[in-house]
Design a protein around this motif. Structure first.
Motif, short mmCIF file in Angstrom:
data_model
loop_
_atom_site.label_atom_id
_atom_site.label_comp_id
_atom_site.label_asym_id
_atom_site.label_seq_id
_atom_site.Cartn_x
_atom_site.Cartn_y
_atom_site.Cartn_z
N SER A 23 25.26 -7.80 -10.85
CA SER A 23 24.14 -7.86 -11.79
C SER A 23 22.81 -8.09 -11.07
O SER A 23 21.77 -7.65 -11.54
CB SER A 23 24.32 -9.00 -12.80
N MET A 24 22.86 -8.83 -9.98
CA MET A 24 21.65 -9.15 -9.23
C MET A 24 21.35 -8.06 -8.20
O MET A 24 20.19 -7.82 -7.85
CB MET A 24 21.82 -10.49 -8.50
N ALA A 25 22.38 -7.39 -7.71
CA ALA A 25 22.20 -6.30 -6.75
C ALA A 25 21.60 -5.07 -7.41
O ALA A 25 20.74 -4.39 -6.85
CB ALA A 25 23.53 -5.96 -6.09
N SER A 26 22.04 -4.77 -8.62
CA SER A 26 21.57 -3.58 -9.32
C SER A 26 20.05 -3.57 -9.51
O SER A 26 19.39 -2.56 -9.22
CB SER A 26 22.28 -3.45 -10.68
N PRO A 27 19.42 -4.68 -9.99
CA PRO A 27 17.97 -4.65 -10.14
C PRO A 27 17.20 -4.57 -8.83
O PRO A 27 16.04 -4.12 -8.83
CB PRO A 27 17.66 -5.94 -10.89
N VAL A 28 17.80 -5.00 -7.73
CA VAL A 28 17.15 -4.77 -6.43
C VAL A 28 16.98 -3.28 -6.21
O VAL A 28 15.90 -2.80 -5.82
CB VAL A 28 17.97 -5.40 -5.28
N VAL A 29 18.03 -2.50 -6.49
CA VAL A 29 17.96 -1.05 -6.32
C VAL A 29 17.02 -0.43 -7.35
O VAL A 29 16.26 0.49 -7.03
CB VAL A 29 19.37 -0.44 -6.42
N ALA A 30 17.05 -0.94 -8.58
CA ALA A 30 16.11 -0.43 -9.59
C ALA A 30 14.67 -0.67 -9.15
O ALA A 30 13.79 0.18 -9.36
CB ALA A 30 16.38 -1.11 -10.94
N GLY A 31 14.41 -1.83 -8.53
CA GLY A 31 13.09 -2.11 -8.01
C GLY A 31 12.69 -1.16 -6.90
O GLY A 31 11.53 -0.69 -6.84
N VAL A 32 13.63 -0.84 -6.02
CA VAL A 32 13.36 0.13 -4.95
C VAL A 32 13.05 1.49 -5.56
O VAL A 32 12.14 2.20 -5.12
CB VAL A 32 14.54 0.21 -3.96
N ALA A 33 13.80 1.86 -6.60
CA ALA A 33 13.53 3.13 -7.28
C ALA A 33 12.12 3.15 -7.86
O ALA A 33 11.43 4.17 -7.81
CB ALA A 33 14.55 3.36 -8.40
N GLY A 34 11.67 2.00 -8.38
CA GLY A 34 10.31 1.91 -8.89
C GLY A 34 9.27 2.10 -7.79
O GLY A 34 8.25 2.78 -7.99
N LEU A 35 9.52 1.52 -6.62
CA LEU A 35 8.61 1.69 -5.48
C LEU A 35 8.53 3.16 -5.06
O LEU A 35 7.46 3.69 -4.79
CB LEU A 35 9.07 0.84 -4.30
N VAL A 36 9.70 3.81 -5.02
CA VAL A 36 9.74 5.21 -4.60
C VAL A 36 9.02 6.10 -5.61
O VAL A 36 8.25 7.00 -5.24
CB VAL A 36 11.20 5.68 -4.39
N ARG A 37 9.24 5.84 -6.90
CA ARG A 37 8.57 6.65 -7.93
C ARG A 37 7.06 6.43 -7.88
O ARG A 37 6.28 7.35 -8.14
CB ARG A 37 9.11 6.31 -9.31
N GLY A 38 6.65 5.22 -7.52
CA GLY A 38 5.23 4.96 -7.39
C GLY A 38 4.61 5.63 -6.18
O GLY A 38 3.46 6.09 -6.23
N LYS A 39 5.38 5.71 -5.10
CA LYS A 39 4.87 6.31 -3.87
C LYS A 39 4.84 7.84 -3.97
O LYS A 39 3.90 8.49 -3.52
CB LYS A 39 5.75 5.89 -2.69
N TYR A 40 5.89 8.40 -4.54
CA TYR A 40 6.00 9.86 -4.63
C TYR A 40 5.95 10.28 -6.10
O TYR A 40 6.98 10.53 -6.74
CB TYR A 40 7.29 10.33 -3.98
N ALA A 41 4.75 10.35 -6.64
CA ALA A 41 4.56 10.54 -8.08
C ALA A 41 5.17 11.83 -8.60
O ALA A 41 5.59 11.91 -9.75
CB ALA A 41 3.07 10.49 -8.41
N SER A 42 5.23 12.85 -7.77
CA SER A 42 5.73 14.14 -8.23
C SER A 42 7.23 14.32 -8.04
O SER A 42 7.80 15.33 -8.46
CB SER A 42 4.99 15.28 -7.51
N ALA A 43 7.88 13.35 -7.41
CA ALA A 43 9.32 13.48 -7.14
C ALA A 43 10.14 13.32 -8.41
O ALA A 43 9.88 12.43 -9.22
CB ALA A 43 9.75 12.43 -6.11
N ASP A 44 11.11 14.20 -8.61
CA ASP A 44 11.98 14.06 -9.78
C ASP A 44 13.09 13.05 -9.48
O ASP A 44 13.20 12.52 -8.38
CB ASP A 44 12.54 15.41 -10.21
N ASN A 45 13.92 12.78 -10.49
CA ASN A 45 14.94 11.75 -10.32
C ASN A 45 16.00 12.14 -9.29
O ASN A 45 16.55 11.26 -8.60
CB ASN A 45 15.60 11.38 -11.65
N VAL A 46 16.27 13.42 -9.14
CA VAL A 46 17.22 13.86 -8.11
C VAL A 46 16.68 13.50 -6.72
O VAL A 46 17.41 12.97 -5.87
CB VAL A 46 17.47 15.38 -8.22
N SER A 47 15.41 13.77 -6.51
CA SER A 47 14.79 13.48 -5.22
C SER A 47 14.72 11.98 -4.95
O SER A 47 14.99 11.52 -3.84
CB SER A 47 13.38 14.08 -5.15
N VAL A 48 14.37 11.21 -5.98
CA VAL A 48 14.26 9.75 -5.82
C VAL A 48 15.62 9.16 -5.45
O VAL A 48 15.73 8.34 -4.53
CB VAL A 48 13.72 9.09 -7.10
#
Length: 423
Positions: A362-387
């Motif tokens: 439960s605690m590991a999953s949101p770490v990855v969700a947070g990383v996904a948020g950082l990636v989506r913020g950095k690469y605004a045009s990237a789709d979910n497959v790319s992220v």
């Protein structure tokens, strides 16, 4: 990184165990499904009323975007009616409304790491017997989040993450200010987090980056609070599917589900697939059975399943594992937010108000969700497959990669384009 405020420090020093993950139906005689209701999807909706009437049933509400309906049935007759309806050609499928629970563990620990998951220089820890901080050597077991933030330009600003859980406390200012919308899909009377789990998860993702409290992996991220689990930490397939549909309607860029059920569901998978097609990155806990048994929604192909590691970069003893698990992230004694008011985990598991540790996938999953948020913020045009591809391809290949999990332990710094080694 800013200093962590140790609210309830005396309680922490007593070495209370972490939270509890109960797999539905794991104990003798314990049901695996919700009584008094089932899920039915019809091939021919025009025939639905007649088919249900044949069995003394009436119509029910739709479940998210899945096309399934939630049908009330006599308690104890769920499996019998599922079998009968499944034989009707007008019915695409009928299934139980499975129970789902939070994915936290009940292991005891004798140290309290201070957000080692974000940054550490060799997994130091608190000696709970002597109340001193012990510096330790390598390995470097964090996800290099602080390095990923840089000078503040890569913090996931404005990226919306849906937390489908037990709710997010409105009384903890470190995370309440990050919530943009709330909705209660559970059987609880209110949407407030009276259990504590969802507040802890949300804090790991997006707690504010300031001079007090803790910092989330994605401190610029915003939170959508979908309460799909009740005040005892349990819910149903239908509540989760409804929560997923709501998250999609609210334009969630990332969806985190630190929960699981041990029985697969066509309704739940349909909801996941709809969210994936809508462009969301979907992250879920792998479970805490310590076995290779699949947990859902984590095991669905369009979900990033997350195992837990400890502050030595080793698989947590409780973590579910296997090649169906995608990545790993820190999940042992993770420090984050809790409600300031009363909540069940405070009395059941000795959690302190405000801030404390918890362990589990439960605690590991949101770490990855947070990383996904950082990636989506950095690469605004990237789709979910790319992220997803970026997160998995930049993970550190620690011991267990290829056996305990397919890819490595996530690395936020590398995921946002960092090239040098973090600390």
């Amino acid at each position: 990184m800013k200093k962590t405020v140790v609210a309830g420090f005396a309680a922490l020093m007593m070495g209370f165990g972490a939270l509890t993950f109960a797999v539905p139906g794991n104990a003798a005689g314990q049901p695996t499904h919700v009584t008094g209701q089932i899920l039915v999807k019809f091939r021919d909706n025009a025939a639905a009323a007649g088919v249900l009437h044949q069995h003394g049933l009436s119509g029910g509400p739709g479940v998210g975007s899945t096309g399934a309906r939630l049908i009330k049935v006599p308690a104890g007759k769920e499996l019998q009616l599922i079998a009968a309806l499944s034989r009707n050609r007008a019915v695409e499928y009928a299934e139980a409304d499975q129970l789902a629970t939070v994915a936290t563990d009940n292991s005891n620990v004798d140290y309290v790491p201070r957000q080692y998951a974000l940054q550490n220089t060799g997994q130091g820890f608190w000696n709970t017997r002597e109340t001193t901080f012990v510096a330790a050597g390598k390995p470097d077991a964090d996800v290099d989040a602080v390095e990923a933030w840089g000078g503040g330009e890569t913090i996931g600003a404005g990226i919306t993450v849906a937390v489908l859980d037990t709710g997010v406390a409105s009384d903890n200012p470190d995370i309440a200010v990050k919530v943009d919308a709330r909705k209660n899909f559970s059987t609880a009377a209110t949407g407030e987090d009276k259990y504590g789990h969802g507040t802890h998860v949300a804090g790991i993702i997006a707690a504010t980056k300031d001079a007090v409290g803790v910092t989330g992996v994605c401190p610029g991220c915003r939170i959508l609070d979908g309460k799909v689990l009740n005040d005892s930490g349990s819910g149903s397939t239908s509540s989760i599917a409804n929560g997923i549909a709501w998250a999609v309607s609210q334009k969630a860029r990332v969806i985190n589900m630190s929960l699981g059920q041990r029985v697969s569901s066509r309704t739940l998978e349909a909801a996941v697939n709809d969210a994936w097609r809508a462009g969301a990155v979907i992250v879920a806990a792998a479970g805490n059975g310590g076995t290779q048994s699949k947990i859902y929604p984590g095991a669905y192909p369009n979900v990033i399943a997350v195992a837990a590691t400890d502050n030595k970069d080793a698989k947590a003893s409780f973590s579910t594992y296997g090649k169906w698990v995608d990545v790993a992230a820190p999940g042992v004694s993770v420090y984050s937010t809790f409600p300031n008011g009363d909540f069940q985990l405070a009395t059941q598991n000795g959690r302190a108000h405000g801030y404390d540790i918890a362990s589990g996938t439960s605690m590991a999953s949101p770490v990855v969700a947070g990383v996904a948020g950082l990636v989506r913020g950095k690469y605004a045009s990237a789709d979910n497959v790319s992220v997803r591809g970026i997160i998995e391809s930049t993970a550190d290949p620690i011991a267990g990669t290829g056996t305990y999990w397919l890819h490595g332990r996530v690395n936020a710094y590398k995921a946002v384009g960092g090239t040098s080694s973090g600390v």
